[in-house]
Design an enzyme around this catalytic site. Structure first.
Site, PDB file in Angstrom:
ATOM      1  N   HIS A 135      -1.989   7.262   4.638  1.00 35.71           N
ATOM      2  CA  HIS A 135      -2.670   6.165   3.943  1.00 35.71           C
ATOM      3  C   HIS A 135      -3.976   5.866   4.675  1.00 35.71           C
ATOM      4  CE1 HIS A 135      -3.615   2.372   2.227  1.00 35.71           C
ATOM      5  NE2 HIS A 135      -3.161   1.637   3.218  1.00 35.71           N
ATOM      6  N   ASN A 176     -10.013   0.880   2.314  1.00 33.19           N
ATOM      7  CA  ASN A 176      -8.573   0.890   2.039  1.00 33.19           C
ATOM      8  C   ASN A 176      -8.351   0.603   0.550  1.00 33.19           C
ATOM      9  OD1 ASN A 176      -5.868   0.331   1.759  1.00 33.19           O
ATOM     10  ND2 ASN A 176      -5.717  -0.959   3.581  1.00 33.19           N
ATOM     11  N   CYS A 202       0.823  -1.215   0.000  1.00 38.15           N
ATOM     12  CA  CYS A 202       0.000   0.000   0.000  1.00 38.15           C
ATOM     13  C   CYS A 202       0.856   1.264   0.000  1.00 38.15           C
ATOM     14  CB  CYS A 202      -0.926   0.023   1.210  1.00 38.15           C
ATOM     15  SG  CYS A 202      -2.128  -1.307   1.205  1.00 38.15           S
TER      16      CYS A 202
HETATM   17  O1  UT7 Z   1      -3.058  -1.059   4.080  1.00 38.83           O
HETATM   18  C1  UT7 Z   1      -2.262  -1.672   5.026  1.00 38.83           C
HETATM   19  C2  UT7 Z   1      -2.783  -3.006   5.332  1.00 38.83           C
HETATM   20  N1  UT7 Z   1      -3.906  -3.162   6.190  1.00 38.83           N
HETATM   21  C3  UT7 Z   1      -4.165  -2.497   7.347  1.00 38.83           C
HETATM   22  O2  UT7 Z   1      -3.617  -1.499   7.685  1.00 38.83           O
HETATM   23  C4  UT7 Z   1      -5.200  -3.111   8.227  1.00 38.83           C
HETATM   24  C5  UT7 Z   1      -4.808  -3.034   9.685  1.00 38.83           C
HETATM   25  N2  UT7 Z   1      -5.722  -3.726  10.560  1.00 38.83           N
HETATM   26  C6  UT7 Z   1      -6.997  -3.357  10.783  1.00 38.83           C
HETATM   27  O3  UT7 Z   1      -7.483  -2.406  10.213  1.00 38.83           O
HETATM   28  C7  UT7 Z   1      -7.787  -4.125  11.816  1.00 38.83           C
HETATM   29  O4  UT7 Z   1      -6.951  -5.092  12.403  1.00 38.83           O
HETATM   30  C8  UT7 Z   1      -9.048  -4.821  11.242  1.00 38.83           C
HETATM   31  C9  UT7 Z   1     -10.138  -3.776  10.953  1.00 38.83           C
HETATM   32  C10 UT7 Z   1      -8.743  -5.595   9.988  1.00 38.83           C
HETATM   33  C11 UT7 Z   1      -9.611  -5.804  12.294  1.00 38.83           C
HETATM   34  O5  UT7 Z   1      -9.864  -5.120  13.494  1.00 38.83           O
HETATM   35  P1  UT7 Z   1      -9.344  -5.692  14.899  1.00 38.83           P
HETATM   36  O6  UT7 Z   1      -9.863  -4.805  15.936  1.00 38.83           O
HETATM   37  O7  UT7 Z   1      -7.846  -5.853  14.816  1.00 38.83           O
HETATM   38  O8  UT7 Z   1     -10.058  -7.096  14.984  1.00 38.83           O
HETATM   39  P2  UT7 Z   1      -9.393  -8.544  15.118  1.00 38.83           P
HETATM   40  O9  UT7 Z   1      -8.846  -9.013  13.816  1.00 38.83           O
HETATM   41  O10 UT7 Z   1      -8.500  -8.562  16.338  1.00 38.83           O
HETATM   42  O11 UT7 Z   1     -10.670  -9.425  15.457  1.00 38.83           O
HETATM   43  C12 UT7 Z   1     -11.434  -9.224  16.677  1.00 38.83           C
HETATM   44  C13 UT7 Z   1     -12.678 -10.083  16.600  1.00 38.83           C
HETATM   45  C14 UT7 Z   1     -12.400 -11.533  16.225  1.00 38.83           C
HETATM   46  O12 UT7 Z   1     -13.349 -12.344  16.931  1.00 38.83           O
HETATM   47  P3  UT7 Z   1     -12.895 -13.142  18.255  1.00 38.83           P
HETATM   48  O13 UT7 Z   1     -11.783 -14.066  17.782  1.00 38.83           O
HETATM   49  O14 UT7 Z   1     -12.412 -12.105  19.212  1.00 38.83           O
HETATM   50  O15 UT7 Z   1     -14.147 -13.850  18.653  1.00 38.83           O
HETATM   51  C15 UT7 Z   1     -12.736 -11.616  14.768  1.00 38.83           C
HETATM   52  O16 UT7 Z   1     -13.139 -12.891  14.346  1.00 38.83           O
HETATM   53  O17 UT7 Z   1     -13.564  -9.598  15.597  1.00 38.83           O
HETATM   54  C16 UT7 Z   1     -13.887 -10.640  14.668  1.00 38.83           C
HETATM   55  N3  UT7 Z   1     -14.036 -10.064  13.350  1.00 38.83           N
HETATM   56  C17 UT7 Z   1     -15.193  -9.591  12.881  1.00 38.83           C
HETATM   57  N4  UT7 Z   1     -16.434  -9.523  13.421  1.00 38.83           N
HETATM   58  C18 UT7 Z   1     -17.395  -8.957  12.693  1.00 38.83           C
HETATM   59  C19 UT7 Z   1     -13.065  -9.858  12.416  1.00 38.83           C
HETATM   60  N5  UT7 Z   1     -13.598  -9.272  11.332  1.00 38.83           N
HETATM   61  C20 UT7 Z   1     -14.908  -9.089  11.595  1.00 38.83           C
HETATM   62  C21 UT7 Z   1     -15.974  -8.506  10.882  1.00 38.83           C
HETATM   63  N6  UT7 Z   1     -17.201  -8.473  11.464  1.00 38.83           N
HETATM   64  N7  UT7 Z   1     -15.819  -7.991   9.643  1.00 38.83           N
END
Ligand code: UT7
Length: 330
Positions: free
Chosen positions: A257, A287, A117
């Site tokens: 970004h 994104n 990115c």
């Molecule tokens: O461009 C550069 C590359 N990308 C980035 O910069 C992305 C950076 N990361 C992020 O933006 C965030 O990590 C995300 C938005 C992708 C995810 O947010 P998070 O707060 O880090 O969530 P997580 O991955 O730690 O997941 C927390 C919980 C999990 O459930 P459990 O295991 O705690 O029960 C996931 O399964 O949220 C769950 N989850 C969702 N729930 C509902 C993950 N995605 C979703 C979703 N809807 N879309």
């Protein structure tokens, strides 16, 4: 002019996003997610998705034509076309060559640049070096993506955050003291495992097994990427300010970004930059990877938030891992 080097300015800008809007509510019908979860974790409300007939080169071509019109540059004047992308039309030929042909830049060289990115920041720095040395006088730098083709629409951790779009700028030499003042590029390949598209390259060519195992889709450890992004973009912003000889108080506008609102807010907090100096459009586009910074820059310019003489800093972070920043006097 720095020493014998010539400053490069952004002489024109153009963007292109697909018409189709995919809202968080639409996503609720595709994967197990909710508008509330997506909005609270990422700040994203909707994103644009390319139609089946739109590829990365199509969005890039429209953005490029608009940037050339804005810069009042004819296609034959373009010396070089650089397309930063993570979703090229094909492994080869380069998407930049397809764009070069479509826009009629018959006197130009063309190549793709892959830096996650951060690709647009990398491409801007690379392009500006051809201007700085006096080798070329018109360089087209494009960030274009159709990452919707590479997300697993069953993986709620990734499919909700990415969107499609393109942005292009024309770089020209300038004799005044404005333009790109400083830049810094970084990479940490050791952390690259946190964001990959594992198959389809020479290490894991496409087979039935790679397709069945969904290895042709983006795999991301979002939590790790989040932490790295905050730290890296904050640090590189300070580095480019310092090498441009600017104090934080002299920064007029900040364009990070657009990966996640929480990341942007955390970076701005680290730098102590008030939110009115930060462009945020991740809510409407998600994104868009290499397209995010030119899309944000174009919005800031169109809405009059950047004025002549302003000092702006743009920072990116992405797969690689890569990160980088640019300080510009507008
Ligand atoms: O461009 C550069 C590359 N990308 C980035 O910069 C992305 C950076 N990361 C992020 O933006 C965030 O990590 C995300 C938005 C992708 C995810 O947010 P998070 O707060 O880090 O969530 P997580 O991955 O730690 O997941 C927390 C919980 C999990 O459930 P459990 O295991 O705690 O029960 C996931 O399964 O949220 C769950 N989850 C969702 N729930 C509902 C993950 N995605 C979703 C979703 N809807 N879309």
């Amino acid at each position: 002019m720095i020493g014998n080097l010539i400053n490069a300015v952004i002489a024109g800008i153009g963007v292109c996003v697909p018409d189709r809007v995919l809202t968080n509510n639409d996503l609720e019908n595709i994967v197990h997610t909710s508008d509330e979860w997506i909005l609270s974790r990422s700040g994203i409300r909707e994103r644009r998705i390319a139609s089946p007939r739109e590829a990365t080169s199509d969005l890039a071509t429209v953005a490029a034509v608009r940037a050339m019109e804005d810069a009042e540059v004819m296609p034959e004047q373009v010396d070089l076309v650089i397309v930063a992308t993570n979703s090229p039309d094909m492994l080869f030929p380069a998407t930049a060559c397809l764009v070069q042909d479509r826009i009629g830049a018959k006197n130009a060289g063309a190549f793709d640049l892959a830096a996650g990115c951060t690709g647009f920041i990398y491409a801007l720095c690379v392009g500006s070096q051809f201007i700085a040395t006096g080798s070329y006088s018109t360089v087209l730098v494009i960030g274009s993506e159709t990452l919707s083709r590479f997300v697993n629409w069953e993986d709620r951790g990734t499919c909700v955050i990415f969107g499609d779009g393109a942005g292009a700028v024309v770089l020209k030499p300038v004799s005044e003291d404005n333009g790109i003042l400083a830049f810094k590029l970084w990479s940490d390949g050791g952390a690259g495992r946190h964001l990959t598209l594992p198959a389809g390259g020479s290490k894991r060519p496409a087979t039935k097994d790679t397709v069945d195992s969904k290895l042709h889709y983006i795999q991301m450890n979002g939590h790790e990427v989040f932490k790295l992004a905050v730290r890296a973009m904050g640090k590189v912003a300070q580095e480019v300010l310092a090498s441009a000889g600017l104090k934080k108080s002299e920064l007029d506008f900040f364009i990070p970004h657009q990966a996640n609102l929480k990341i942007i807010e955390a970076v701005a907090r680290r730098l102590d930059i008030p939110t009115e100096k930060v462009l945020i459009n991740v809510d409407r586009y998600g994104n868009t990877s290499t397209a995010s910074i030119p899309l944000a820059l174009e919005e800031a310019l169109r809405s009059g938030r950047i004025k002549k003489g302003d000092h702006i800093v743009m920072v990116g972070f992405g797969a690689g891992m890569t990160w980088g920043g640019v300080a510009i006097k507008w």
